[in-house]
Design a protein around this motif. Structure first.
Motif, PDB file in Angstrom:
ATOM      1  N   ASN A 101       0.821  -1.210   0.000  1.00  0.00           N
ATOM      2  CA  ASN A 101       0.000   0.000   0.000  1.00  0.00           C
ATOM      3  C   ASN A 101       0.859   1.267   0.000  1.00  0.00           C
ATOM      4  N   SER A 102       1.993   1.233   0.700  1.00  0.00           N
ATOM      5  CA  SER A 102       2.904   2.386   0.698  1.00  0.00           C
ATOM      6  C   SER A 102       3.502   2.598  -0.690  1.00  0.00           C
ATOM      7  N   GLN A 104       2.215   1.613  -3.545  1.00  0.00           N
ATOM      8  CA  GLN A 104       1.143   2.050  -4.454  1.00  0.00           C
ATOM      9  C   GLN A 104       0.844   3.535  -4.273  1.00  0.00           C
ATOM     10  N   LEU A 105       0.804   3.985  -3.034  1.00  0.00           N
ATOM     11  CA  LEU A 105       0.559   5.399  -2.744  1.00  0.00           C
ATOM     12  C   LEU A 105       1.696   6.264  -3.312  1.00  0.00           C
ATOM     13  N   GLU A 107       3.644   5.516  -5.814  1.00  0.00           N
ATOM     14  CA  GLU A 107       3.519   5.511  -7.273  1.00  0.00           C
ATOM     15  C   GLU A 107       2.412   6.473  -7.725  1.00  0.00           C
ATOM     16  N   ASN A 108       1.287   6.466  -7.014  1.00  0.00           N
ATOM     17  CA  ASN A 108       0.183   7.373  -7.349  1.00  0.00           C
ATOM     18  C   ASN A 108       0.604   8.840  -7.239  1.00  0.00           C
ATOM     19  N   LEU A 109       1.562   9.117  -6.354  1.00  0.00           N
ATOM     20  CA  LEU A 109       2.074  10.480  -6.172  1.00  0.00           C
ATOM     21  C   LEU A 109       3.162  10.838  -7.201  1.00  0.00           C
ATOM     22  N   GLY A 110       3.583   9.848  -7.987  1.00  0.00           N
ATOM     23  CA  GLY A 110       4.636  10.080  -8.979  1.00  0.00           C
ATOM     24  C   GLY A 110       6.030  10.115  -8.367  1.00  0.00           C
ATOM     25  N   SER A 144       7.002  -1.103 -11.049  1.00  0.00           N
ATOM     26  CA  SER A 144       6.658   0.303 -11.231  1.00  0.00           C
ATOM     27  C   SER A 144       7.516   0.926 -12.327  1.00  0.00           C
ATOM     28  N   ILE A 146       7.519   4.150 -12.368  1.00  0.00           N
ATOM     29  CA  ILE A 146       7.728   5.463 -11.761  1.00  0.00           C
ATOM     30  C   ILE A 146       8.776   5.408 -10.651  1.00  0.00           C
TER      31      ILE A 146
END
Length: 171
Positions: A101-102, A104-105, A107-110, A144, A146
């Motif tokens: 989850n960390s 993924q978060l 990655e979502n933030l770039g 990832s 990113i």
């Protein structure tokens, strides 16, 4: 993804994101959590309070993000690790969730660079060897385009040796 292991203080690490081994209240505590809140200043706590007011406590294995305040990072991802109770299957899944989850978060933030502490291995008493295997496995499994670098920031020599052996078996 490049994986690095260092022994040091996560509050001094230059990464876009550092991960906090938080407790479910998100209001600071001991160990890494307390150190991050002290070094980061009041903005982190203010944002944690906003998150709590919106969603309540943070569940074990979940992750949320705040500013990094005075830290040399842009963000802090707060994740709640499991307290070791001898239930290896359940605790291992929850710790895996923390890392996944960390990541993924982030990655979502770039985010390109993320630093992890040794989640749950302090006062939560998760066995260090097992925790290291889970952390390394989840990072290697996470694909990832990113995130370029993951840093495991070990507080003590025992964790540092465990992670170095896991990442370089000939060490």
């Amino acid at each position: 993804m490049k994986i690095e292991v260092i022994k040091g203080d996560i509050t001094k690490i230059h990464a876009e994101v550092i991960v906090n081994a938080a407790n479910s209240s998100l209001l600071g505590g001991g160990g890494v959590d307390g150190a991050i809140h002290r070094a980061g200043g009041p903005r982190i706590l203010e944002e944690c309070r906003v998150i709590r007011n919106r969603q309540g406590k943070c569940g074990t294995g979940e992750a949320v993000v705040t500013t990094a305040g005075n830290l040399p990072a842009q963000y802090v991802i707060h994740t709640v690790g499991p307290v070791w109770n001898g239930d290896e299957e359940k605790s291992s899944k929850l710790l895996s969730d923390c890392y996944r989850n960390s990541l993924q978060l982030a990655e979502n933030l770039g985010i390109k660079t993320i630093a992890f502490p040794n989640i749950s291995t302090g006062i939560y008493k998760f066995p260090k060897e097992l925790a290291g295997k889970i952390a390394v496995h989840e990072v290697r499994k996470f694909h990832s385009d990113i995130i370029e670098k993951v840093i495991f920031v070990c507080f003590d020599e025992e964790n540092e040796e465990i992670y170095k052996k896991l990442l370089n078996p000939s060490f």
